[in-house]
Design a protein around this motif. Structure first.
Motif, PDB file in Angstrom:
ATOM      1  N   ARG A   1       0.812  -1.214   0.000  1.00 41.78           N
ATOM      2  CA  ARG A   1       0.000   0.000   0.000  1.00 41.78           C
ATOM      3  C   ARG A   1       0.848   1.268   0.000  1.00 41.78           C
ATOM      4  O   ARG A   1       0.391   2.318  -0.407  1.00 41.78           O
ATOM      5  N   HIS A   2       2.070   1.187   0.524  1.00 46.67           N
ATOM      6  CA  HIS A   2       2.892   2.392   0.573  1.00 46.67           C
ATOM      7  C   HIS A   2       3.681   2.546  -0.730  1.00 46.67           C
ATOM      8  O   HIS A   2       4.267   1.568  -1.204  1.00 46.67           O
ATOM      9  N   PRO A   3       3.706   3.744  -1.306  1.00 48.60           N
ATOM     10  CA  PRO A   3       4.424   3.924  -2.574  1.00 48.60           C
ATOM     11  C   PRO A   3       5.867   3.424  -2.524  1.00 48.60           C
ATOM     12  O   PRO A   3       6.363   2.875  -3.509  1.00 48.60           O
ATOM     13  N   TYR A   4       6.508   3.582  -1.370  1.00 47.86           N
ATOM     14  CA  TYR A   4       7.902   3.138  -1.279  1.00 47.86           C
ATOM     15  C   TYR A   4       7.989   1.619  -1.410  1.00 47.86           C
ATOM     16  O   TYR A   4       8.857   1.103  -2.115  1.00 47.86           O
TER      17      TYR A   4
ATOM     18  N   ALA B   1       8.055  16.268   7.272  1.00 42.37           N
ATOM     19  CA  ALA B   1       6.760  15.592   7.072  1.00 42.37           C
ATOM     20  C   ALA B   1       6.999  14.191   6.522  1.00 42.37           C
ATOM     21  O   ALA B   1       7.767  13.442   7.098  1.00 42.37           O
ATOM     22  N   CYS B   2       6.389  13.835   5.387  1.00 42.68           N
ATOM     23  CA  CYS B   2       6.643  12.494   4.856  1.00 42.68           C
ATOM     24  C   CYS B   2       8.054  12.460   4.295  1.00 42.68           C
ATOM     25  O   CYS B   2       8.371  13.165   3.339  1.00 42.68           O
ATOM     26  N   ARG B   3       8.901  11.610   4.874  1.00 41.42           N
ATOM     27  CA  ARG B   3      10.313  11.609   4.464  1.00 41.42           C
ATOM     28  C   ARG B   3      10.514  11.129   3.044  1.00 41.42           C
ATOM     29  O   ARG B   3      11.572  11.314   2.461  1.00 41.42           O
ATOM     30  N   PHE B   4       9.515  10.463   2.509  1.00 44.23           N
ATOM     31  CA  PHE B   4       9.663   9.890   1.182  1.00 44.23           C
ATOM     32  C   PHE B   4       9.275  10.890   0.094  1.00 44.23           C
ATOM     33  O   PHE B   4       9.422  10.606  -1.084  1.00 44.23           O
ATOM     34  N   HIS B   5       8.823  12.083   0.479  1.00 41.43           N
ATOM     35  CA  HIS B   5       8.230  12.940  -0.546  1.00 41.43           C
ATOM     36  C   HIS B   5       9.209  13.385  -1.631  1.00 41.43           C
ATOM     37  O   HIS B   5       8.820  13.663  -2.749  1.00 41.43           O
ATOM     38  N   THR B   6      10.530  13.396  -1.301  1.00 39.89           N
ATOM     39  CA  THR B   6      11.489  13.837  -2.325  1.00 39.89           C
ATOM     40  C   THR B   6      11.586  12.838  -3.479  1.00 39.89           C
ATOM     41  O   THR B   6      12.065  13.183  -4.554  1.00 39.89           O
ATOM     42  N   ARG B   7      11.198  11.583  -3.240  1.00 40.35           N
ATOM     43  CA  ARG B   7      11.323  10.590  -4.305  1.00 40.35           C
ATOM     44  C   ARG B   7       9.969  10.012  -4.711  1.00 40.35           C
ATOM     45  O   ARG B   7       9.917   9.120  -5.555  1.00 40.35           O
ATOM     46  N   CYS B   8       8.893  10.490  -4.089  1.00 45.52           N
ATOM     47  CA  CYS B   8       7.596   9.864  -4.314  1.00 45.52           C
ATOM     48  C   CYS B   8       6.905  10.477  -5.525  1.00 45.52           C
ATOM     49  O   CYS B   8       6.856  11.697  -5.668  1.00 45.52           O
ATOM     50  N   TRP B   9       6.376   9.609  -6.377  1.00 47.52           N
ATOM     51  CA  TRP B   9       5.710  10.115  -7.582  1.00 47.52           C
ATOM     52  C   TRP B   9       4.273  10.537  -7.305  1.00 47.52           C
ATOM     53  O   TRP B   9       3.606  11.053  -8.161  1.00 47.52           O
ATOM     54  N   LYS B  10       3.796  10.304  -6.065  1.00 48.43           N
ATOM     55  CA  LYS B  10       2.426  10.688  -5.756  1.00 48.43           C
ATOM     56  C   LYS B  10       2.386  11.906  -4.827  1.00 48.43           C
ATOM     57  O   LYS B  10       1.327  12.286  -4.352  1.00 48.43           O
ATOM     58  N   ALA B  11       3.567  12.458  -4.558  1.00 47.25           N
ATOM     59  CA  ALA B  11       3.637  13.497  -3.536  1.00 47.25           C
ATOM     60  C   ALA B  11       2.755  14.702  -3.871  1.00 47.25           C
ATOM     61  O   ALA B  11       2.681  15.140  -5.017  1.00 47.25           O
ATOM     62  N   GLN B  12       2.069  15.204  -2.868  1.00 50.05           N
ATOM     63  CA  GLN B  12       1.219  16.390  -2.955  1.00 50.05           C
ATOM     64  C   GLN B  12       1.733  17.383  -1.912  1.00 50.05           C
ATOM     65  O   GLN B  12       2.499  16.995  -1.036  1.00 50.05           O
TER      66      GLN B  12
ATOM     67  N   VAL C   1       0.476  18.436   0.732  1.00 49.69           N
ATOM     68  CA  VAL C   1       0.235  18.007   2.112  1.00 49.69           C
ATOM     69  C   VAL C   1       1.353  17.076   2.615  1.00 49.69           C
ATOM     70  O   VAL C   1       1.693  17.073   3.792  1.00 49.69           O
ATOM     71  N   CYS C   2       1.955  16.353   1.686  1.00 52.22           N
ATOM     72  CA  CYS C   2       3.013  15.418   2.086  1.00 52.22           C
ATOM     73  C   CYS C   2       4.235  16.153   2.628  1.00 52.22           C
ATOM     74  O   CYS C   2       5.031  15.593   3.380  1.00 52.22           O
ATOM     75  N   ARG C   3       4.404  17.402   2.201  1.00 57.91           N
ATOM     76  CA  ARG C   3       5.549  18.186   2.659  1.00 57.91           C
ATOM     77  C   ARG C   3       5.247  18.920   3.958  1.00 57.91           C
ATOM     78  O   ARG C   3       6.132  19.520   4.537  1.00 57.91           O
TER      79      ARG C   3
ATOM     80  N   GLU D   1       3.170  15.042   8.589  1.00 60.57           N
ATOM     81  CA  GLU D   1       3.722  13.695   8.589  1.00 60.57           C
ATOM     82  C   GLU D   1       2.573  12.691   8.642  1.00 60.57           C
ATOM     83  O   GLU D   1       1.724  12.762   9.530  1.00 60.57           O
ATOM     84  N   PRO D   2       2.510  11.753   7.697  1.00 56.98           N
ATOM     85  CA  PRO D   2       1.412  10.788   7.735  1.00 56.98           C
ATOM     86  C   PRO D   2       1.628   9.793   8.871  1.00 56.98           C
ATOM     87  O   PRO D   2       2.716   9.231   8.993  1.00 56.98           O
ATOM     88  N   PRO D   3       0.637   9.578   9.741  1.00 58.92           N
ATOM     89  CA  PRO D   3       0.818   8.623  10.832  1.00 58.92           C
ATOM     90  C   PRO D   3       0.695   7.191  10.318  1.00 58.92           C
ATOM     91  O   PRO D   3       0.118   6.959   9.246  1.00 58.92           O
TER      92      PRO D   3
ATOM     93  N   ALA E   1       1.902   4.266   6.534  1.00 52.49           N
ATOM     94  CA  ALA E   1       2.052   5.687   6.838  1.00 52.49           C
ATOM     95  C   ALA E   1       2.119   6.455   5.537  1.00 52.49           C
ATOM     96  O   ALA E   1       3.209   6.701   5.008  1.00 52.49           O
ATOM     97  N   CYS E   2       0.975   6.824   4.990  1.00 47.26           N
ATOM     98  CA  CYS E   2       0.945   7.562   3.733  1.00 47.26           C
ATOM     99  C   CYS E   2      -0.392   8.265   3.603  1.00 47.26           C
ATOM    100  O   CYS E   2      -1.421   7.718   3.975  1.00 47.26           O
ATOM    101  N   HIS E   3      -0.352   9.486   3.062  1.00 48.18           N
ATOM    102  CA  HIS E   3      -1.603  10.217   2.859  1.00 48.18           C
ATOM    103  C   HIS E   3      -2.401   9.657   1.688  1.00 48.18           C
ATOM    104  O   HIS E   3      -3.605   9.808   1.622  1.00 48.18           O
ATOM    105  N   PHE E   4      -1.696   9.059   0.749  1.00 47.97           N
ATOM    106  CA  PHE E   4      -2.388   8.564  -0.446  1.00 47.97           C
ATOM    107  C   PHE E   4      -1.998   7.127  -0.721  1.00 47.97           C
ATOM    108  O   PHE E   4      -1.336   6.838  -1.722  1.00 47.97           O
ATOM    109  N   PRO E   5      -2.389   6.211   0.166  1.00 46.45           N
ATOM    110  CA  PRO E   5      -1.950   4.826  -0.029  1.00 46.45           C
ATOM    111  C   PRO E   5      -2.496   4.253  -1.318  1.00 46.45           C
ATOM    112  O   PRO E   5      -3.534   4.691  -1.818  1.00 46.45           O
TER     113      PRO E   5
HETATM  114  S1  SF4 Z   1       2.617  10.661   2.160  1.00 51.16           S
HETATM  115 FE1  SF4 Z   1       2.740  11.595   0.141  1.00 51.16          FE
HETATM  116  S2  SF4 Z   1       4.933  11.682  -0.276  1.00 51.16           S
HETATM  117 FE2  SF4 Z   1       4.660  10.303   1.421  1.00 51.16          FE
HETATM  118  S3  SF4 Z   1       4.532   8.328   0.470  1.00 51.16           S
HETATM  119 FE3  SF4 Z   1       2.460   9.014   0.690  1.00 51.16          FE
HETATM  120  S4  SF4 Z   1       1.990  10.036  -1.223  1.00 51.16           S
HETATM  121 FE4  SF4 Z   1       4.187   9.777  -1.160  1.00 51.16          FE
END
Ligand code: SF4
Ligand SMILES: Nc1ncnc2c1ncn2[C@@H]1O[C@H](COP(=O)(O)OP(=O)(O)OP(=O)(O)O)[C@@H](O)[C@H]1O
Ligand SMILES: Nc1ncnc2c1ncn2[C@@H]1O[C@H](COP(=O)(O)OP(=O)(O)O)[C@@H](O)[C@H]1O
Ligand code: SF4
Ligand SMILES: [Mg+2]
Ligand SMILES: [Mg+2]
Lengths: 353, 338, 337
Positions: B253-256, B293-304, B306-308, B311-313, B324-328
């Motif tokens: 479910r997590h983009p990473y 916030a979301c540490r993965f946002h620098t490499r995430c293709w779904k980042a919005q 809000v991700c910056r 921090e998604p719990p 832990a993602c806003h957009f699983p």
């Molecule tokens: S919270 Fe945003 S940046 Fe982080 S993994 Fe989810 S979609 Fe990507």
């Protein structure tokens, strides 16, 4: 030793072959005895194609590739056989002649990019050096070329990173820099010895993509050496499987993965955990450990670990199997008869993979 | 000491942090901290295998060393078998060392080359002053047999063994005191495939036989699928996904996690051009300055945006599957895979 | 890099203080602990015929009755800023660095030392240049031709070099080259470099070679084993894979990496040598620091011995500092720390 005409794998010469290796043997005399690191390897490769060499560690993959690069010269290695690169024989050529080809016509990428780069020179200096040995250009020109190359292999801000030392790069960036260095003189043959073994999967995927792209761009011949069948499947057109210094299976990548014929290849595929299949409860390891190359088991070197010797009899222990063609462009070295192989593959192996 | 019934938590960790101070300048003052582990919550139940996966430098080894208390946590708590071991001193920790053991990654450097196999495997008995029924030698030979080594090799030295055999020696050493929990840091990543499979099977057999609980650290997702019951995916010191093995591999479910799985090469050349892959660009950012916030946002293709900012719990999306993602990612409709 | 150098500098200064404290303790505190009184110490500063009264006055003047901390403060201040001695009617200023006055000649120690420093420095400079070049070159060739006649001969000579004492090789060399063949200076002569460089080198060549013979051996072994190790490194294979000529591979890539540990030892050896090439100076009758130390010790001339000790310590600390900085220049990985 057999004559040269039935050289396994390359019975016919094809004019389009860019690299042809015939019955290559590399032996090292040591205090403990003669190490037969490579013992009768043959293969051929065209421009624009990729050959994968697979095998467990110590099976002679690196030694074979270093022999192609002429990097054993001056050492204790005893080399025989033929290496034809673009119509030129290299085993008998002078060391000076091979040196001039090295880095220019053929280049190599090594496994551990940290130890493979000189710690005291900047990344840029090392690329510039590689370029200037073979091209009579000014330093500034070479430097611009180095920056271009770093950009080409995907290093961000190449103009400033060019002055960094290798330890200031991450593992993936170091490997990119190594690739940039290898590509500095547009080599026609690129040998990558375990280029991604030290890297994370995500970075590995990036590097494999990069090698693929560059190959398409430069139309070079590529040899990729690895112990990871997944990496081979990603890149290679043809695959050579080595065991204890000898080739045991040689064929196209699709044949080798879809219809593997040699018990050792079966073993390798069975011990691989795979994401693309349903999870099996247990992996099927090859029992035992690879042999020492000083006391290679007689007959088929794989026989102490092979589960199919019963189907053959004593030949496995007594007679070295020759690499022979079992299907068009698909060769294996095994005493099993075609019918037995077919039956074992169908009933015992394929269902479990 | 109470033995919790199977299914209870043998180890539970909450808010676990380890920051390594970074000192610079003339007087070596602290200018920041490497946030190697930055807030982990999970529990390991008796008898299960939990895996920690992630890219290099994401804090797996540090977590392992915290769990075995080879390192002192900066914050958080570790409860093992009913004991709070978070800040136990080395001497108070000693009796518990029998129950928590660690297997190391490198089968070459983790064995003392000047000691025989007998000495190495028997060392825990001497250190912990444990009496054995028929003497240390017998006990060691039984252990060697248990891990598939020839007991007659008692007097040999590590260099006489291959990589896989050395890893077996390492395993025998950890088994000496019949631990409850084994933390294995990349136990097979230095080994060849054929040998790797032997060791994976050995670990599974030992678990059945000795009722062990494992925390296995690994970076290879295909290996993890074979050994783990539950998988925790780490990124830059935090957990991004924690799920049952089947649920994770069927539908990450997590983009990473999706990116990690997509990067694993598939040994099927005929399909290599058909796969649609997700390629992460760049490297993992430095844990010295993790992205906010979301540490993965620098490499995430779904980042919005809000991700910056937030921090998604880590929340439970379906039973036993925390993300832990806003957009699983969505669960693909009804494709039950193994 | 700047921060790095500053930190090392501060460290070096601190170290010098420690050394001065230790020196002070050895000469002034330890005797007291062993039972000597202030008067016992002072008695060495006055003539043998002095009576108790004079000795007590001297002890007072020299401050031997003061607390040790005060005494050390005065000692340290003398070295850094100079000292004033009040001899009743006449006061005398001893400029920094002040190590006091010789018991025997009543002359201040420092100018004396300063006189002899060029001799020792010339000795160290020439000898170290020779042994570095000869040792490293021999080591490289030995490593590249391992097992060859050159290698075995060089390592045999090296063994002789390390095991033969310098007064033996020195006297032998004097006997052959100076007395029999007459091609070198017979010792005990020194010409300043500024005066006549050729004569300077002519006078010193034999001691240089003698010292170099002793040290070159170690350097040859070190270089040879270092080269053997370096030449099997992965980056050497990379250098060859680029198509570099073997010369470049060896000298630019191999030697560069091998030199790093050698630089360290070289710095320390030169530091030690500057602190006094005792045996060599005696053997060749050169008036350097080492010989000065021997004479001072023989005569129980405390201030001189102390001066030599501090000067030697200074050079060793300085060498350490230079080595640290050089190391950072040679190995970029060190700069971060
Ligand atoms: S919270 Fe945003 S940046 Fe982080 S993994 Fe989810 S979609 Fe990507
Ligand atoms: N003693 C230490 N001092 C400072 N930083 C440290 C220390 N130990 C680890 N780190 C840092 O903490 C981070 C996490 O390290 P850790 O070894 O746990 O990673 P890992 O996930 O095990 O990686 P790998 O897959 O490479 O083994 C890294 O950035 C590392 O550099
Ligand atoms: N210079 C050498 N002297 C003796 N043996 C060597 C030398 N180089 C390699 N070998 C041996 O040759 C065998 C094959 O090595 P290598 O080609 O590096 O294996 P890999 O397939 O893992 O790349 C190994 O057993 C290795 O120990
Ligand atoms: S020749 Fe015999 S031992 Fe070798 S692979 Fe074939 S069946 Fe197995
Ligand atoms: Mg190799
Ligand atoms: Mg780790």
């Amino acid at each position: 030793m057999t004559g040269t005409e039935d050289m396994a794998g390359t019975a016919r010469d094809r004019p389009e072959d860019f690299l042809t290796v015939r019955d290559l043997r590399v032996h090292f005399p040591t205090d403990d005895g003669l190490v037969r690191a490579v013992d009768g390897v043959s293969f051929r490769l065209q421009r624009g194609r990729t050959l994968g060499i697979v095998g467990e560690s110590g099976s002679g993959k690196s030694v074979a590739s270093l022999a192609v690069m002429g990097l054993h010269s001056g050492g204790p290695a005893r080399i025989s056989g033929e290496i034809w690169l673009d119509g030129e024989e290299l085993v008998g050529a002078s060391a000076e002649r091979v040196r001039r080809l090295r880095g220019a016509k053929m280049a190599m990428i090594f496994q551990d990019p940290l130890s493979a780069m000189h710690p005291f020179y900047t990344v840029g200096a090392q690329i510039i050096e590689a370029y200037r040995i073979h091209n009579d250009v000014r330093r500034s020109v070479a430097r611009a070329h180095a920056i271009d190359l770093l950009a080409r292999v995907g290093i961000p801000e190449p103009a400033s990173r060019v002055d960094d030392y290798p330890h200031q790069f991450s593992g993936g960036m170091r490997q990119r820099a190594m690739i940039a260095m290898a590509l500095s003189c547009d080599p026609e043959l690129l040998i990558a010895d375990e280029p991604t073994t030290a890297l994370d999967v995500t970075v590995q995927a990036q590097i494999l993509d990069l090698i693929r792209e560059l190959q398409a761009e430069f139309h070079s011949a590529v040899i990729i050496i690895t112990h990871d069948l997944g990496v081979v499947a990603e890149l290679a057109d043809d695959v050579l499987v080595m065991y204890a210094g000898k080739p045991v299976e040689y064929g196209s990548a699709t044949d080798l993965f879809d219809l593997p014929q040699h018990p050792y290849t079966w073993g390798l595929l069975g011990s691989m955990p795979r994401l693309d299949r349903d999870r099996s409860e247990r992996l099927l390891p090859i029992p035992g450990t690879p042999p020492s190359l000083i006391t290679v088991p007689p007959g088929c070197a794989f026989h102490p670990r092979c589960g199919h010797t019963d189907a053959v009899g004593t030949a496995c222990r007594e007679k070295v199997p020759e690499l022979t063609e079992v299907a068009p462009e698909h060769r294996i070295a095994c005493h099993l008869g075609a019918a037995q192989r077919e039956r074992i593959w169908r009933t015992e192996i394929a269902p479990k993979l | 000491m109470s033995t919790p019934e199977p299914g209870g938590a043998l180890l539970s960790v909450s808010g676990l942090r380890k920051h390594f101070p970074v000192r610079r300048g003339l007087i070596r003052h602290t200018v920041g901290a490497v946030k190697a582990v930055d807030g982990l919550d999970f529990a390991v139940t008796t008898g299960e295998t939990m895996a920690l996966v992630g890219e290099s430098g994401c804090g797996k080894t540090t977590t392992g060393r915290l769990l075995t208390r080879l390192l002192e946590p900066t914050a958080g708590s570790i409860v093992f078998d009913g004991h709070d071991i978070t800040h136990l001193s080395q001497s108070r920790m000693r009796p518990l060392r029998r129950d928590i053991q660690m297997i190391f990654q490198d089968p070459y450097s983790s064995l003392n080359p000047r000691h025989t196999v007998g000495t190495i495997v028997g060392a825990p008995y001497r250190l912990q002053k444990v009496r054995t029924e028929h003497g240390v030698k017998r006990a060691v030979q039984e252990l060697l047999e248990l891990v598939g080594l020839n007991p007659e090799h008692y007097n040999r030295y590590p260099h006489e063994f291959s990589g896989g055999q050395r890893q077996r020696i390492g395993i025998a050493r950890t088994l000496a005191l019949r631990p409850k929990l084994i933390v294995a840091d990349e136990p097979v990543s230095a080994l060849d495939v054929s040998i790797q499979a032997q060791v994976i099977n050995l670990l599974a057999d030992l678990q059945d036989e000795l009722e062990l609980t494992y925390v296995v650290i690994a970076h290879d997702l295909s290996v993890v699928r074979h050994i783990a019951d539950r998988v925790a995916v780490m990124y830059l010191g935090t957990l991004v996904e924690l799920a049952d093995r089947d649920s994770l591999y069927a539908a990450p479910r997590h983009p990473y996690t999706v990116a990690l799985m997509s990067a694993v090469p598939i040994p099927e050349p005929s399909r290599r051009l058909q796969r649609d892959r997700i390629r992460l660009t760049g490297d993992v950012p430095s844990p010295l300055n993790p992205p906010p916030a979301c540490r993965f946002h620098t490499r995430c293709w779904k980042a919005q945006p809000v991700c910056r900012q937030t921090e998604p719990p880590l929340v439970e999306l379906t039973p036993g599957h925390q993300v832990a993602c806003h957009f699983p990612e969505d669960v693909p409709p009804a494709t039950p895979a193994g | 890099m700047i921060v790095f150098i500053i930190r090392r500098l501060v460290g070096a200064v601190l170290l010098l203080f420690v050394v001065s404290a230790v020196t002070f303790s050895i000469f002034f505190v330890v005797p007291r602990l062993a039972g000597a009184t202030a008067e016992d110490l002072a008695s060495r500063y006055v003539g043998k015929t002095a009576d108790e009264q004079q000795v007590r006055q001297m002890a007072d003047k020299l401050g031997f009755h003061d607390p040790l901390v005060v005494q050390y403060g005065r000692f340290a201040k003398g070295i850094v800023a100079g000292a004033d001695y009040d001899y009743g009617p006449a006061a005398e200023h001893c400029p920094a660095p002040c190590f006091g006055y010789s018991f025997l000649t009543q002359a201040p120690v420092w100018p004396d030392l300063l006189d002899r420093l060029p001799v020792t420095a010339s000795l160290a400079a020439g000898a170290s240049a020779i042994w570095l070049l000869a040792g490293v070159a021999t080591g490289v060739i030995s490593a590249l031709r391992r097992g060859s006649i050159f290698d075995r001969a060089a390592m045999g000579v090296a063994l002789a070099g390390v095991s033969l004492p310098i007064f033996f090789t020195g006297l032998l060399a004097l006997g052959i080259f100076s007395y029999t063949l007459g091609v070198t200076a017979p010792g005990s002569s020194y010409t300043a470099l500024a005066e006549d460089p050729a004569q300077w080198a002519y006078d010193l060549i034999l001691p240089w070679i003698t010292i170099a013979f002793l040290y070159a051996a170690g350097y040859a072994r070190l270089t040879s084993s270092g080269m053997l190790e370096t030449m099997s490194e992965d980056f050497i294979r990379t250098a060859r894979a680029k198509g570099l000529p073997e010369r470049t591979v060896v000298l630019k890539h191999g030697l560069r990496a091998t030199l790093t540990p050698i630089v360290t030892i070289f710095g320390l050896d030169v530091g030690l040598l500057l602190g006094g090439a005792i045996l060599t100076e005696s053997t060749f009758s050169l008036n350097g620091i080492g010989r000065y130390a021997i004479l001072a010790i023989g005569a129980n001339d405390l201030p001189k011995v102390m001066g030599v000790t501090m000067v030697a310590a200074f050079f060793i600390v300085l060498a350490n500092l230079v080595v640290d900085i050089l190391y950072a220049v040679v190995d970029p990985r060190v700069r971060l720390t």
